[in-house]
Scaffold this active site. Structure first.
Site, PDB file in Angstrom:
ATOM      1  N   PRO A   1     -45.775  57.312-100.531  1.00  0.00           N
ATOM      2  CG  PRO A   1     -46.038  58.495 -98.537  1.00  0.00           C
ATOM      3  CD  PRO A   1     -45.839  57.115 -99.083  1.00  0.00           C
ATOM      4  CD  GLU A   2     -43.561  58.915-106.486  1.00  0.00           C
ATOM      5  OE1 GLU A   2     -42.829  59.721-107.051  1.00  0.00           O
ATOM      6  OE2 GLU A   2     -43.982  57.883-107.015  1.00  0.00           O
TER       7      GLU A   2
ATOM      8  NE  ARG B   1     -38.453  51.731-107.168  1.00  0.00           N
ATOM      9  CZ  ARG B   1     -38.788  52.901-106.607  1.00  0.00           C
ATOM     10  NH1 ARG B   1     -37.867  53.727-106.178  1.00  0.00           N
ATOM     11  NH2 ARG B   1     -40.064  53.234-106.483  1.00  0.00           N
TER      12      ARG B   1
END
Ligand code: ZN
Length: 272
Positions: free
Chosen positions: A2-3, A260
């Site tokens: 979750p951001e 990433r």
């Protein structure tokens, strides 16, 4: 994971469920989630406490109780769900029991953590909150503030924007969007950016984060704010997971920056 926008959605959902409700009892089924106090202390201190408010700093939820602050980070897969039965699932690790329902902290990966502090403690000066930077969309994360930080950083801008100690709220998806909007290549050296670049980043970060918060976050892989909430921001993405640039129609490239997965348009986003 979750951001920030998802955590904000969780915060608002939780407020609807537990604000002004009193904790009758707590069940801890996986000790390691409790970070800074013993499990017995955690349970005994929380018993009888009312949820006065729920705040947030970066991706940390801060439950304000009568006498304590409970600081919670969901990490990869942490979620809160409310139930009226007591049929606990395998991944329900902490259960907060209220009068007519229970709130379960569910975490398949078990990476989430909770810290409990006395109200006399300045939690913003203690671990873990001391190393959390200001939210990217707030005044505290000003162009001047960012300029003073950026000029000392030799890393790719993508890594800098992911560093939550400098600025909070931009996870992998959002950083790709911000850099696309600011026309900056994700591998641009942070210290090479000029004032206009920083202004563009600040503007894009504010737009992206505000929009994501309004839309309830992004639902990619597994995220649920509570039972039936799903985020809508994934419908708004310009570059992340896309194949064609919405501006110049070039093929979107995928590379790795700081480990990433990173999407960008090599035509629109210039390296500095
Ligand atoms: Zn393009």
């Amino acid at each position: 994971m979750p951001e920030l926008p998802e955590v904000e959605t969780v915060r608002n959902s939780l407020k609807e469920i537990i604000l002004n409700k009193r904790i009758k009892d707590v069940v801890v089924r996986y000790d390691k989630i409790i970070e800074n106090v013993s499990v017995d202390d955690f349970i005994n201190k929380l018993k009888g406490q009312k949820i006065v408010d729920i705040k947030r700093k970066g991706k940390y939820l801060i439950f304000v109780l009568n006498d304590y602050y409970l600081v919670s980070h969901l990490r990869m897969e942490g979620k809160f769900f409310d139930y009226t039965d007591f049929d606990y699932g395998k991944h329900d690790h902490i259960i907060f029991i209220f009068d007519d329902f229970n709130l379960r902290y569910n975490d398949t990966r078990k990476f989430g953590r909770m810290d409990l502090f006395d109200k006399s403690v300045d939690i913003y000066k203690c671990k873990p909150l001391v190393s959390v930077g200001p939210d990217a969309n707030c005044d505290e994360a000003s162009v001047e503030y960012l300029e003073s930080k950026f000029k000392k950083i030799n890393k790719p801008i993508k890594e800098t924007l992911l560093d939550q100690s400098i600025m909070s709220g931009l996870g992998n998806i959002y950083v790709d969007e911000v850099l696309f909007m600011a026309h900056l290549h994700p591998e641009s050296k942070t210290c090479n950016l000029d004032l206009d670049d920083i202004k563009n980043i600040k503007e894009a970060a504010t737009i992206v984060l505000n929009k994501a918060i309004t839309m309830g976050g992004t639902t990619i892989k597994s995220f649920a704010a509570s039972h039936n909430h799903t985020g809508l921001f994934q419908n708004e993405l310009l570059v992340h997971t896309k194949e064609t640039c919405p501006i110049c129609k070039s093929k979107i490239e995928k590379i790795r920056v700081g480990g990433r997965g990173t999407y960008f348009c090599s035509n629109c986003q210039k390296i500095k």
